[in-house]
Design a protein around this motif. Structure first.
Motif, PDB file in Angstrom:
ATOM      1  N   GLU A 182      13.940  38.175  -9.817  1.00 17.49           N
ATOM      2  CA  GLU A 182      13.420  38.301 -11.171  1.00 17.49           C
ATOM      3  C   GLU A 182      14.477  37.881 -12.174  1.00 17.49           C
ATOM      4  O   GLU A 182      15.654  38.175 -12.019  1.00 17.49           O
ATOM      5  CB  GLU A 182      12.983  39.732 -11.427  1.00 17.49           C
ATOM      6  CG  GLU A 182      11.841  40.159 -10.510  1.00 17.49           C
ATOM      7  CD  GLU A 182      11.525  41.623 -10.662  1.00 17.49           C
ATOM      8  OE1 GLU A 182      12.461  42.390 -10.936  1.00 17.49           O
ATOM      9  OE2 GLU A 182      10.359  42.004 -10.516  1.00 17.49           O
ATOM     10  N   GLY A 183      14.062  37.180 -13.219  1.00 16.31           N
ATOM     11  CA  GLY A 183      14.977  36.714 -14.241  1.00 16.31           C
ATOM     12  C   GLY A 183      14.267  35.676 -15.078  1.00 16.31           C
ATOM     13  O   GLY A 183      13.039  35.541 -15.051  1.00 16.31           O
ATOM     14  N   SER A 184      15.021  34.889 -15.822  1.00 20.32           N
ATOM     15  CA  SER A 184      14.394  33.873 -16.669  1.00 20.32           C
ATOM     16  C   SER A 184      14.978  32.484 -16.447  1.00 20.32           C
ATOM     17  O   SER A 184      14.425  31.506 -16.937  1.00 20.32           O
ATOM     18  CB  SER A 184      14.546  34.263 -18.149  1.00 20.32           C
ATOM     19  OG  SER A 184      15.913  34.333 -18.494  1.00 20.32           O
ATOM     20  N   GLU A 239      20.070  37.040 -14.868  1.00 17.60           N
ATOM     21  CA  GLU A 239      21.068  36.847 -15.918  1.00 17.60           C
ATOM     22  C   GLU A 239      22.223  37.827 -15.768  1.00 17.60           C
ATOM     23  O   GLU A 239      22.034  38.984 -15.430  1.00 17.60           O
ATOM     24  CB  GLU A 239      20.431  37.024 -17.299  1.00 17.60           C
ATOM     25  CG  GLU A 239      19.291  36.074 -17.583  1.00 17.60           C
ATOM     26  CD  GLU A 239      17.966  36.570 -17.026  1.00 17.60           C
ATOM     27  OE1 GLU A 239      17.970  37.616 -16.350  1.00 17.60           O
ATOM     28  OE2 GLU A 239      16.961  35.905 -17.250  1.00 17.60           O
ATOM     29  N   ARG A 240      23.421  37.335 -16.030  1.00 14.72           N
ATOM     30  CA  ARG A 240      24.603  38.174 -15.985  1.00 14.72           C
ATOM     31  C   ARG A 240      25.421  37.930 -17.252  1.00 14.72           C
ATOM     32  O   ARG A 240      25.116  37.060 -18.049  1.00 14.72           O
ATOM     33  CB  ARG A 240      25.450  37.858 -14.739  1.00 14.72           C
ATOM     34  CG  ARG A 240      24.707  38.131 -13.431  1.00 14.72           C
ATOM     35  CD  ARG A 240      25.412  37.498 -12.256  1.00 14.72           C
ATOM     36  NE  ARG A 240      26.730  38.071 -12.054  1.00 14.72           N
ATOM     37  CZ  ARG A 240      26.956  39.196 -11.376  1.00 14.72           C
ATOM     38  NH1 ARG A 240      25.953  39.863 -10.866  1.00 14.72           N
ATOM     39  NH2 ARG A 240      28.187  39.657 -11.207  1.00 14.72           N
ATOM     40  N   ALA A 297      14.636  47.405 -16.772  1.00 12.81           N
ATOM     41  CA  ALA A 297      13.382  46.762 -17.161  1.00 12.81           C
ATOM     42  C   ALA A 297      13.645  45.591 -18.113  1.00 12.81           C
ATOM     43  O   ALA A 297      12.994  44.546 -18.010  1.00 12.81           O
ATOM     44  CB  ALA A 297      12.454  47.788 -17.803  1.00 12.81           C
ATOM     45  N   ILE A 298      14.587  45.769 -19.021  1.00 15.98           N
ATOM     46  CA  ILE A 298      14.955  44.682 -19.934  1.00 15.98           C
ATOM     47  C   ILE A 298      15.550  43.502 -19.153  1.00 15.98           C
ATOM     48  O   ILE A 298      15.255  42.337 -19.438  1.00 15.98           O
ATOM     49  CB  ILE A 298      15.943  45.199 -21.000  1.00 15.98           C
ATOM     50  CG1 ILE A 298      15.222  46.162 -21.943  1.00 15.98           C
ATOM     51  CG2 ILE A 298      16.572  44.056 -21.780  1.00 15.98           C
ATOM     52  CD1 ILE A 298      16.146  46.923 -22.879  1.00 15.98           C
ATOM     53  N   LYS A 299      16.365  43.825 -18.150  1.00 22.04           N
ATOM     54  CA  LYS A 299      16.936  42.757 -17.316  1.00 22.04           C
ATOM     55  C   LYS A 299      15.837  41.995 -16.589  1.00 22.04           C
ATOM     56  O   LYS A 299      15.883  40.756 -16.500  1.00 22.04           O
ATOM     57  CB  LYS A 299      17.895  43.371 -16.299  1.00 22.04           C
ATOM     58  CG  LYS A 299      19.142  43.993 -16.880  1.00 22.04           C
ATOM     59  CD  LYS A 299      20.292  43.009 -16.933  1.00 22.04           C
ATOM     60  CE  LYS A 299      20.809  42.655 -15.567  1.00 22.04           C
ATOM     61  NZ  LYS A 299      21.963  41.735 -15.649  1.00 22.04           N
ATOM     62  N   ARG A 300      14.863  42.739 -16.071  1.00 27.21           N
ATOM     63  CA  ARG A 300      13.793  42.072 -15.323  1.00 27.21           C
ATOM     64  C   ARG A 300      12.943  41.175 -16.229  1.00 27.21           C
ATOM     65  O   ARG A 300      12.481  40.106 -15.799  1.00 27.21           O
ATOM     66  CB  ARG A 300      12.901  43.121 -14.647  1.00 27.21           C
ATOM     67  CG  ARG A 300      13.611  43.916 -13.560  1.00 27.21           C
ATOM     68  CD  ARG A 300      12.623  44.783 -12.797  1.00 27.21           C
ATOM     69  NE  ARG A 300      13.323  45.662 -11.872  1.00 27.21           N
ATOM     70  CZ  ARG A 300      13.592  46.940 -12.095  1.00 27.21           C
ATOM     71  NH1 ARG A 300      13.186  47.499 -13.237  1.00 27.21           N
ATOM     72  NH2 ARG A 300      14.224  47.657 -11.214  1.00 27.21           N
ATOM     73  N   ARG A 301      12.720  41.618 -17.457  1.00 28.03           N
ATOM     74  CA  ARG A 301      11.936  40.802 -18.391  1.00 28.03           C
ATOM     75  C   ARG A 301      12.703  39.597 -18.890  1.00 28.03           C
ATOM     76  O   ARG A 301      12.102  38.676 -19.461  1.00 28.03           O
ATOM     77  CB  ARG A 301      11.534  41.656 -19.612  1.00 28.03           C
ATOM     78  CG  ARG A 301      10.614  42.807 -19.323  1.00 28.03           C
ATOM     79  CD  ARG A 301       9.888  43.265 -20.591  1.00 28.03           C
ATOM     80  NE  ARG A 301      10.796  43.482 -21.714  1.00 28.03           N
ATOM     81  CZ  ARG A 301      11.298  44.647 -22.054  1.00 28.03           C
ATOM     82  NH1 ARG A 301      11.019  45.722 -21.323  1.00 28.03           N
ATOM     83  NH2 ARG A 301      12.091  44.768 -23.106  1.00 28.03           N
ATOM     84  N   GLY A 302      14.007  39.609 -18.721  1.00 23.11           N
ATOM     85  CA  GLY A 302      14.811  38.530 -19.257  1.00 23.11           C
ATOM     86  C   GLY A 302      14.859  38.539 -20.767  1.00 23.11           C
ATOM     87  O   GLY A 302      14.950  37.481 -21.400  1.00 23.11           O
TER      88      GLY A 302
END
Length: 440
Positions: free
Chosen positions: A194-196, A232-233, A433-438
């Motif tokens: 998961e990411g963008s 994203e990192r 959750a914010i990380k997963r949504r990108g």
């Protein structure tokens, strides 16, 4: 070193007065026997104090640091010389109010069978405020062989204890198990899932999100292919802590700001493990602490040390100045987690206005502790008109708070409102959750 009478000695000396009165009434010539009795007890008291054991070595064992709200053990060891060791030995230690609300603790020492004349004891303290707590004066007393005199020594303590924020949640097995199994920051490979950021096409496998299927690519290769994304990192996470008057109010024995600091550090630990960068920012009437962005779990202890310097400010919080200063410091889009509380509608309006300017560029998340005191007042059955008035006022304050939180949500700002023991977990889940949504 000095000595003074025990309760037994005082009672025996006082017994001389009724003896003298009775003898004076029966045989007036013998009234002096009562005075002689009191004099004899005083002489025995002096002898008892002189022959009592002497303290050769008294050592206080205390850790150099501890965590707020976590029990700490203070040890006391004493060695005595003399033919007869003390039968009763008691100690009292003066402490900074950061280390104990009462300002002192008591020791009850027991003899050590392995060493002649050696005594040891322990006491437990629970720090209630962050900062450096000073160890005060130690009093140690013991009685003589006859139990008529207390012998006492005093010793000024030179130690100090650094009271740090509580990070017991970081060491909990559940958090460690979560980090062990987490996809973020633990495996030396590309983080696909998961990411963008598009990474590659891979053959579709059961369990993958069907929305990731690349239908055009699948048609060209005659098999189902799905898109994989790089997680994203290196995102920037700011933990903004309000340390004003409202946040200094206690919740279950500890100030709200300390509950907030513990939740912020727990989430910061997860963000550092996930490869993101974390920073602490505190404010009250003006901005105070502002740390650089730190990365890597090796820097977590530095964050804990910085958090220990956040002061308790009994001032109204200036949201406009604080959040505008923070906005000016940030050069790129960041997740700003604001820990605060509010009771004044005017201050709440200023907070909403300042937060509105932040969301144009940054992602903002508010964290608010549930006000159980107000809930308790409202739920309590009224017994007088004062209880009714108090409940009505509490309900009005709670409604105002809910109105402000609703306005924040309508502005597109996420809000976490929970009990202090739950905000850490809730905040971690929101961050992931914010990380997963990108969204960053």
């Amino acid at each position: 070193m000095n000595f003074y009478p025990t309760g037994r000695a005082v009672a025996l000396i006082a017994l001389g007065a009724p003896i003298a009165a009775v003898l004076a009434a029966v045989m007036p010539s013998l009234w002096a026997i009562g005075a002689g009795w009191a004099l004899l007890i005083i002489l025995l008291l002096l002898c008892d104090g002189l022959v009592a054991a002497r303290a050769d070595d008294v050592q206080l064992a205390v850790a150099g640091s501890g965590e707020i709200g976590a029990p700490m053990t203070v040890g006391l060891n004493a060695a005595f010389s003399g033919k007869r060791p003390p039968r009763r030995l008691m100690g009292s230690l003066g402490l900074d109010e950061r280390l104990a609300e009462s300002g002192k603790i008591a020791f009850s020492l027991a003899s050590n069978p392995a060493a002649q004349g050696a005594f040891s004891g322990q006491a437990t303290i629970i720090p209630v405020r962050r900062g450096t707590g000073k160890i005060g004066r130690l009093w140690l007393r013991w009685n003589g062989p006859l139990g008529l005199a207390w012998r006492q020594i005093q010793k000024q303590g030179a130690q100090s204890v650094a009271v740090m924020p509580n990070i017991s949640a970081v060491r909990s097995p559940s958090v460690q198990m979560f980090l062990r199994d987490s996809l973020f920051g633990l495996l030396a490979r590309k983080f696909r899932g998961e990411g963008s950021e598009f990474e590659a096409l891979a053959e579709y496998r059961p369990g993958m999100d069907r929305r990731s299927i690349d239908w055009k690519g699948s048609a060209r290769h005659s098999k189902l292919l799905a898109k994989e994304y790089d997680t994203e990192r290196n995102n920037q996470i700011v933990f903004a802590l309000d340390c004003g008057a409202a946040m200094c109010e206690p919740v279950d024995g500890l100030p709200r700001i300390d509950r907030a600091v513990s939740a912020a550090l727990l989430t910061a630990y997860v963000t550092l493990k996930a490869g993101d960068r974390a920073s602490l920012f505190s404010f009250a009437a003006k901005p105070e602490l502002s740390t650089p962005f730190l990365s890597g779990s090796r820097n977590f202890f530095r964050l804990q040390q910085e958090a220990a310097t956040i002061e308790y400010r009994h001032q109204e919080s200036n949201y406009t100045l604080a959040l505008s200063t923070l906005q000016g410091q940030l050069q790129r889009r960041s997740l700003i987690v604001i820990f605060t509380d509010f009771t004044d509608p005017t201050a709440a309006d200023m907070m909403l206005e300042a937060a509105g300017r932040l969301i144009d560029r940054h992602l903002v998340l508010f964290v608010v502790l549930e006000d159980r005191e107000l809930t308790t007042i409202i739920d309590k059955p009224p017994e007088s008109t004062e209880d009714v008035a108090r409940a009505v006022t509490a309900r009005h304050l709670l409604d105002q708070k809910k109105l402000v939180l609703t306005r924040l949500r309508h502005m597109g700002i996420d809000v976490i409102e929970a009990a202090h023991q739950d905000i850490g977990t809730r905040l971690i889940n929101s961050y992931l959750a914010i990380k997963r949504r990108g969204a960053l």
